[in-house]
Scaffold this motif. Structure first.
Motif, PDB file in Angstrom:
ATOM      1  N   ASN A 119       0.778  -1.223   0.000  1.00 24.06           N
ATOM      2  CA  ASN A 119       0.000   0.000   0.000  1.00 24.06           C
ATOM      3  C   ASN A 119       0.818   1.286   0.000  1.00 24.06           C
ATOM      4  O   ASN A 119       0.348   2.302   0.455  1.00 24.06           O
ATOM      5  CB  ASN A 119      -0.926   0.000   1.216  1.00 24.06           C
ATOM      6  CG  ASN A 119      -0.150  -0.093   2.514  1.00 24.06           C
ATOM      7  OD1 ASN A 119       1.064  -0.184   2.512  1.00 24.06           O
ATOM      8  ND2 ASN A 119      -0.851  -0.069   3.624  1.00 24.06           N
ATOM      9  N   THR A 120       2.047   1.260  -0.492  1.00 28.15           N
ATOM     10  CA  THR A 120       2.892   2.445  -0.474  1.00 28.15           C
ATOM     11  C   THR A 120       3.303   2.825  -1.893  1.00 28.15           C
ATOM     12  O   THR A 120       3.748   1.974  -2.662  1.00 28.15           O
ATOM     13  CB  THR A 120       4.154   2.214   0.387  1.00 28.15           C
ATOM     14  OG1 THR A 120       3.740   1.808   1.693  1.00 28.15           O
ATOM     15  CG2 THR A 120       4.985   3.466   0.493  1.00 28.15           C
ATOM     16  N   ALA A 121       3.152   4.104  -2.208  1.00 29.57           N
ATOM     17  CA  ALA A 121       3.557   4.617  -3.520  1.00 29.57           C
ATOM     18  C   ALA A 121       4.748   5.549  -3.335  1.00 29.57           C
ATOM     19  O   ALA A 121       4.744   6.411  -2.458  1.00 29.57           O
ATOM     20  CB  ALA A 121       2.413   5.367  -4.174  1.00 29.57           C
ATOM     21  N   ILE A 155      -0.535  16.575  -4.774  1.00 31.77           N
ATOM     22  CA  ILE A 155      -0.167  15.226  -5.219  1.00 31.77           C
ATOM     23  C   ILE A 155      -0.680  14.169  -4.242  1.00 31.77           C
ATOM     24  O   ILE A 155      -1.330  13.207  -4.639  1.00 31.77           O
ATOM     25  CB  ILE A 155       1.364  15.116  -5.410  1.00 31.77           C
ATOM     26  CG1 ILE A 155       1.797  16.033  -6.576  1.00 31.77           C
ATOM     27  CG2 ILE A 155       1.778  13.669  -5.674  1.00 31.77           C
ATOM     28  CD1 ILE A 155       3.285  16.184  -6.733  1.00 31.77           C
ATOM     29  N   VAL A 156      -0.421  14.353  -2.963  1.00 31.67           N
ATOM     30  CA  VAL A 156      -0.797  13.341  -1.962  1.00 31.67           C
ATOM     31  C   VAL A 156      -2.314  13.182  -1.877  1.00 31.67           C
ATOM     32  O   VAL A 156      -2.836  12.061  -1.893  1.00 31.67           O
ATOM     33  CB  VAL A 156      -0.185  13.671  -0.585  1.00 31.67           C
ATOM     34  CG1 VAL A 156      -0.733  12.750   0.489  1.00 31.67           C
ATOM     35  CG2 VAL A 156       1.335  13.571  -0.644  1.00 31.67           C
ATOM     36  N   LYS A 157      -3.055  14.273  -1.818  1.00 30.73           N
ATOM     37  CA  LYS A 157      -4.519  14.182  -1.700  1.00 30.73           C
ATOM     38  C   LYS A 157      -5.142  13.502  -2.917  1.00 30.73           C
ATOM     39  O   LYS A 157      -6.129  12.780  -2.785  1.00 30.73           O
ATOM     40  CB  LYS A 157      -5.129  15.562  -1.497  1.00 30.73           C
ATOM     41  CG  LYS A 157      -4.912  16.102  -0.110  1.00 30.73           C
ATOM     42  CD  LYS A 157      -5.527  17.476   0.050  1.00 30.73           C
ATOM     43  CE  LYS A 157      -5.266  18.011   1.450  1.00 30.73           C
ATOM     44  NZ  LYS A 157      -5.820  19.355   1.633  1.00 30.73           N
ATOM     45  N   LYS A 171      -0.154   5.008   1.791  1.00 34.97           N
ATOM     46  CA  LYS A 171       1.000   5.857   2.103  1.00 34.97           C
ATOM     47  C   LYS A 171       1.621   6.357   0.800  1.00 34.97           C
ATOM     48  O   LYS A 171       1.686   5.627  -0.188  1.00 34.97           O
ATOM     49  CB  LYS A 171       2.060   5.066   2.870  1.00 34.97           C
ATOM     50  CG  LYS A 171       1.592   4.511   4.187  1.00 34.97           C
ATOM     51  CD  LYS A 171       2.657   3.652   4.812  1.00 34.97           C
ATOM     52  CE  LYS A 171       2.111   2.895   6.005  1.00 34.97           C
ATOM     53  NZ  LYS A 171       3.050   1.890   6.482  1.00 34.97           N
ATOM     54  N   VAL A 172       2.088   7.607   0.850  1.00 38.31           N
ATOM     55  CA  VAL A 172       2.753   8.206  -0.309  1.00 38.31           C
ATOM     56  C   VAL A 172       4.087   8.774   0.150  1.00 38.31           C
ATOM     57  O   VAL A 172       4.145   9.510   1.135  1.00 38.31           O
ATOM     58  CB  VAL A 172       1.899   9.328  -0.945  1.00 38.31           C
ATOM     59  CG1 VAL A 172       2.640   9.989  -2.086  1.00 38.31           C
ATOM     60  CG2 VAL A 172       0.562   8.784  -1.405  1.00 38.31           C
ATOM     61  N   GLN A 173       5.133   8.424  -0.564  1.00 37.03           N
ATOM     62  CA  GLN A 173       6.447   9.016  -0.342  1.00 37.03           C
ATOM     63  C   GLN A 173       6.760   9.853  -1.569  1.00 37.03           C
ATOM     64  O   GLN A 173       6.735   9.359  -2.687  1.00 37.03           O
ATOM     65  CB  GLN A 173       7.507   7.941  -0.148  1.00 37.03           C
ATOM     66  CG  GLN A 173       7.310   7.113   1.093  1.00 37.03           C
ATOM     67  CD  GLN A 173       8.360   6.021   1.219  1.00 37.03           C
ATOM     68  OE1 GLN A 173       9.125   5.758   0.295  1.00 37.03           O
ATOM     69  NE2 GLN A 173       8.388   5.391   2.373  1.00 37.03           N
ATOM     70  N   LEU A 174       7.068  11.122  -1.354  1.00 34.91           N
ATOM     71  CA  LEU A 174       7.305  12.050  -2.448  1.00 34.91           C
ATOM     72  C   LEU A 174       8.778  12.414  -2.493  1.00 34.91           C
ATOM     73  O   LEU A 174       9.353  12.830  -1.487  1.00 34.91           O
ATOM     74  CB  LEU A 174       6.438  13.299  -2.232  1.00 34.91           C
ATOM     75  CG  LEU A 174       6.169  14.186  -3.411  1.00 34.91           C
ATOM     76  CD1 LEU A 174       5.529  13.408  -4.550  1.00 34.91           C
ATOM     77  CD2 LEU A 174       5.257  15.322  -3.003  1.00 34.91           C
ATOM     78  N   TYR A 175       9.380  12.238  -3.674  1.00 28.15           N
ATOM     79  CA  TYR A 175      10.799  12.487  -3.869  1.00 28.15           C
ATOM     80  C   TYR A 175      11.002  13.497  -4.985  1.00 28.15           C
ATOM     81  O   TYR A 175      10.190  13.592  -5.906  1.00 28.15           O
ATOM     82  CB  TYR A 175      11.525  11.191  -4.261  1.00 28.15           C
ATOM     83  CG  TYR A 175      11.592  10.175  -3.157  1.00 28.15           C
ATOM     84  CD1 TYR A 175      12.741  10.025  -2.396  1.00 28.15           C
ATOM     85  CD2 TYR A 175      10.508   9.347  -2.877  1.00 28.15           C
ATOM     86  CE1 TYR A 175      12.821   9.085  -1.381  1.00 28.15           C
ATOM     87  CE2 TYR A 175      10.569   8.403  -1.864  1.00 28.15           C
ATOM     88  CZ  TYR A 175      11.724   8.281  -1.118  1.00 28.15           C
ATOM     89  OH  TYR A 175      11.794   7.354  -0.120  1.00 28.15           O
ATOM     90  N   TYR A 176      12.101  14.244  -4.884  1.00 30.45           N
ATOM     91  CA  TYR A 176      12.534  15.120  -5.965  1.00 30.45           C
ATOM     92  C   TYR A 176      13.926  14.659  -6.375  1.00 30.45           C
ATOM     93  O   TYR A 176      14.852  14.683  -5.552  1.00 30.45           O
ATOM     94  CB  TYR A 176      12.553  16.580  -5.529  1.00 30.45           C
ATOM     95  CG  TYR A 176      13.238  17.486  -6.514  1.00 30.45           C
ATOM     96  CD1 TYR A 176      12.650  17.763  -7.753  1.00 30.45           C
ATOM     97  CD2 TYR A 176      14.478  18.056  -6.246  1.00 30.45           C
ATOM     98  CE1 TYR A 176      13.275  18.575  -8.669  1.00 30.45           C
ATOM     99  CE2 TYR A 176      15.100  18.876  -7.155  1.00 30.45           C
ATOM    100  CZ  TYR A 176      14.503  19.130  -8.368  1.00 30.45           C
ATOM    101  OH  TYR A 176      15.135  19.931  -9.285  1.00 30.45           O
ATOM    102  N   ASN A 177      14.077  14.213  -7.595  1.00 30.91           N
ATOM    103  CA  ASN A 177      15.347  13.651  -8.085  1.00 30.91           C
ATOM    104  C   ASN A 177      15.932  12.649  -7.090  1.00 30.91           C
ATOM    105  O   ASN A 177      17.091  12.726  -6.688  1.00 30.91           O
ATOM    106  CB  ASN A 177      16.352  14.749  -8.412  1.00 30.91           C
ATOM    107  CG  ASN A 177      16.005  15.460  -9.701  1.00 30.91           C
ATOM    108  OD1 ASN A 177      15.329  14.917 -10.573  1.00 30.91           O
ATOM    109  ND2 ASN A 177      16.467  16.697  -9.818  1.00 30.91           N
TER     110      ASN A 177
END
Length: 184
Positions: A119-121, A155-157, A171-177
């Protein structure tokens, strides 16, 4: 001879008009790229492309769902719906939503999504390569001090989809590069 020709012409015109009128009343039109699909009353799909009609397999009901995404434009939040195939993998569904969010909210800047665990992106915001220069960038336009929180929330919503009843992301993990984005 003219009377027979006129009679045949009227009969053909009447039959054609009647068959077309009945066909239009019992059909639903669905716009799809690059051609249109028309579903007639016996649930057979007719694919119309370049003025040719081909029969294809029967369309199954309820295979496409509409997932809502919230878009903010001119200080007003509107909801748009993205069509997603129910039978697609979770990652495919997320890619469709991510691409729509990118187009609607972030000038089409690239995003990659990977699903891990159940369940994690992991969503990675990627800058265009040098050969694909753009006027906008994640760093300058969407991850600066004044817009970072808006970008993360948007993005998360839109990814979480609380009202979706199927198997979905929690769950969402947001990364930049490939670096985790954190709010300072």
């Amino acid at each position: 001879m003219k009377k027979i020709a006129i009679t045949l012409f009227l009969i053909a015109t009447t039959l054609l008009a009647t068959s077309c009128a009945n066909y239009k009343q019992s059909s639903n039109i669905i716009d799809e790229k690059p051609s249109s699909i028309i579903v007639n009353s016996d649930k057979k799909a007719l694919n119309i492309s370049e003025n040719r009609i081909k029969s294809s397999e029967t369309i199954k009901k309820n295979t496409v769902i509409e997932m809502p995404i919230s878009v903010m434009a001119k200080d007003t939040t509107t909801t748009k719906y993205v069509k997603v195939d129910v039978n697609s993998s979770l990652e495919e569904k997320l890619n469709i939503i991510i691409n729509s969010i990118s187009q609607e909210c972030f000038n089409g800047l690239p995003m990659n999504v990977k699903v891990f665990g159940k369940n994690t992106a992991k969503i990675n915001l990627v800058e265009y390569k040098d050969s694909q220069k753009s006027r906008v960038s994640w760093k300058d336009d969407y991850l600066n001090d004044s817009t970072k929180e808006y970008t993360i929330n948007t993005i998360v919503k839109n990814i979480i989809q609380d009202n979706y009843n199927g198997d979905w992301i929690e769950k969402v993990q947001l990364y930049y590069n490939d670096e985790l984005i954190q709010i300072d």
